[in-house]
Design a protein around this motif. Structure first.
Motif, short mmCIF file in Angstrom:
data_model
loop_
_atom_site.label_atom_id
_atom_site.label_comp_id
_atom_site.label_asym_id
_atom_site.label_seq_id
_atom_site.Cartn_x
_atom_site.Cartn_y
_atom_site.Cartn_z
N LEU A 16 0.87 -1.18 0.00
CA LEU A 16 0.00 0.00 0.00
C LEU A 16 0.90 1.22 0.00
O LEU A 16 1.65 1.43 0.96
N VAL A 28 -9.38 -0.71 -0.56
CA VAL A 28 -8.55 -1.83 -0.10
C VAL A 28 -9.41 -3.06 0.22
O VAL A 28 -9.06 -4.19 -0.13
N GLU A 55 2.05 -1.88 4.53
CA GLU A 55 1.43 -0.55 4.47
C GLU A 55 2.48 0.54 4.51
O GLU A 55 3.24 0.64 5.48
N HIS A 93 -5.96 2.39 6.32
CA HIS A 93 -5.34 1.22 5.68
C HIS A 93 -4.86 0.19 6.69
O HIS A 93 -4.81 -1.00 6.40
#
Ligand code: NDP
Ligand code: ZN
Length: 353
Positions: A178, A229, A244, A251
């Motif tokens: 991410l 996500v 992440e 997230h």
């Protein structure tokens, strides 16, 4: 000597003159070649992270550095050796975490961080350091050695993620990164040889240099504006490993939903305070019933720098050229600290080998 520092009350870094440091006994003098800039530097400049060294009205920036030993000063290093410094130093003489060579696991208050919190950084023509905080690197890394420190953060995070799955047979096939900032892209490249299929989340339109890199790495670009996500596992597939690097707090929790059973999510982002609603009961249940793990990771030390060196040697040449997008002289400090979507890793070059 020239240094780049942020001064009390100023919102832009400036080039300043400072006396060159004299190495104490047991310290080497290092001539700085290149220093990378990242999001943490902007947080320091904006006053959101860290603080000035005690009693000083300025902080020299810079924590992603490559330099050459100018004067080994009787230490075990050799003059001319290329080195990358680690960041944390003990408050006071030392403490158990530093004695065990695990300062990256030390609680706050027991360390300062050079260039970030309570200690001057490496954005200067010279700096001094005990050799235990200087990691020797190959001579051919003079240009790209600035990537060792950020990659070492990933090396540590992945080491912890794999360790958290070491009690059973776990062979990850898929990974999601991410964030398409420098940390995300370096991680994506490092994972390329570890898992079969990789995905990278961003929020940019094409054409964009980071999406080009993602696709050149044969990863799939996922736009968080059209594919949240939590929907990635339906649209693509669940992933064994999620990393992440957005700093976008939601997230951290959405990662639970994208993980396959037995998967691990490792969180690197450093968000500010933000309250929002999540279904905590469902996420708690999901973590437990699917044997999932979520863990945080910050900073890194010598062993992770050694791992990062090995990973760096394996990265393709084109990737290194595409990631280091801009190189400036110290005098070009204003340009160097501009931000833009065409920039990935910006570097200030003080000297060459
Ligand atoms: P950047 O800020 O450069 O990168 C973050 C990236 O995430 C950007 O490309 C941004 O996109 C993207 N992003 C942010 N929000 C979203 C979203 N909602 N959807 C999709 N993409 C999003 O930082 P770095 O790469 O340098 O570092 C990443 C994070 O890791 C930062 O929070 C940093 O503070 C932290 N960090 C942590 C370390 C540790 O040891 N734990 C070490 C180093 C960094 P865009 O550019 O388009 O806005
Ligand atoms: Zn950094």
């Amino acid at each position: 000597m020239k240094a780049i520092a942020v001064t009390d009350g100023d919102t832009r870094p400036q080039i300043i003159e400072k006396p060159a440091p004299e190495p104490d006994e047991g310290e080497a003098l290092v001539r700085t070649l290149r220093v990378g800039i990242d999001g943490t530097d902007f947080e320091v400049i904006e006053g959101n992270h860290g603080g000035f060294p005690d009693g000083d009205d300025h902080q020299v920036l810079g924590h992603e550095t490559v330099g050459v030993v100018e004067d080994a000063n009787g230490t075990e290093l050799e003059d001319g050796q290329l080195v990358v410094p680690t960041i944390r130093r003990p408050v006071g003489e030392s403490n158990a975490f530093f004695d065990r060579d695990e300062p990256d696991m030390a609680p706050s208050g027991t360390y300062v961080e050079r260039g970030i919190d309570g200690a001057h950084g490496f954005m200067a023509e010279y700096f001094t350091s005990p050799p235990r905080y200087l990691v020797p690197i190959q001579a051919e890394f003079a240009d790209v050695g600035v990537l060792v420190e950020p990659m070492s953060n990933t090396a540590k995070a992945l080491d912890h993620a794999f360790a958290s799955r070491s009690a059973f047979e776990w062979e990850p096939e898929t990974a999601l990164v991410l964030g398409n900032g420098p940390l995300g892209l370096l991680t994506l490249a490092m994972l390329d040889s570890t898992v079969d299929r990789t995905y990278c989340l961003g929020r940019r339109d094409r054409p964009d240099p980071t999406i080009d890199i993602i696709e050149k790495l044969d990863a799939t670009y996922v736009d968080s504006r059209t594919t949240p996500v939590a929907e990635i596992q339906e649209q693509y597939e669940p992933v064994d490993l999620a990393y992440e690097a957005t700093g976008y707090a939601k997230h951290a929790y959405e990662t639970v939903d994208v993980l396959a059973p037995n998967g691990v999510g490792v969180l690197l982002g450093i968000p500010g305070d933000w309250s929002f609603e999540i279904d905590g009961g469902r996420l708690h249940r999901e973590i437990v019933l699917s044997n999932k793990a979520l863990l945080g990771s910050v900073n890194s030390h010598v062993t992770h720098f050694e791992m990062a060196k090995e990973s760096l040697a394996k990265l393709p040449e084109w990737f290194l050229e595409d990631v280091i997008t801009d190189v400036f002289t110290p005098e070009e400090v204003d340009d160097a600290f501009e931000r833009g979507d065409d920039r990935i890793k910006t570097v200030i070059e003080f000297d060459t080998l």
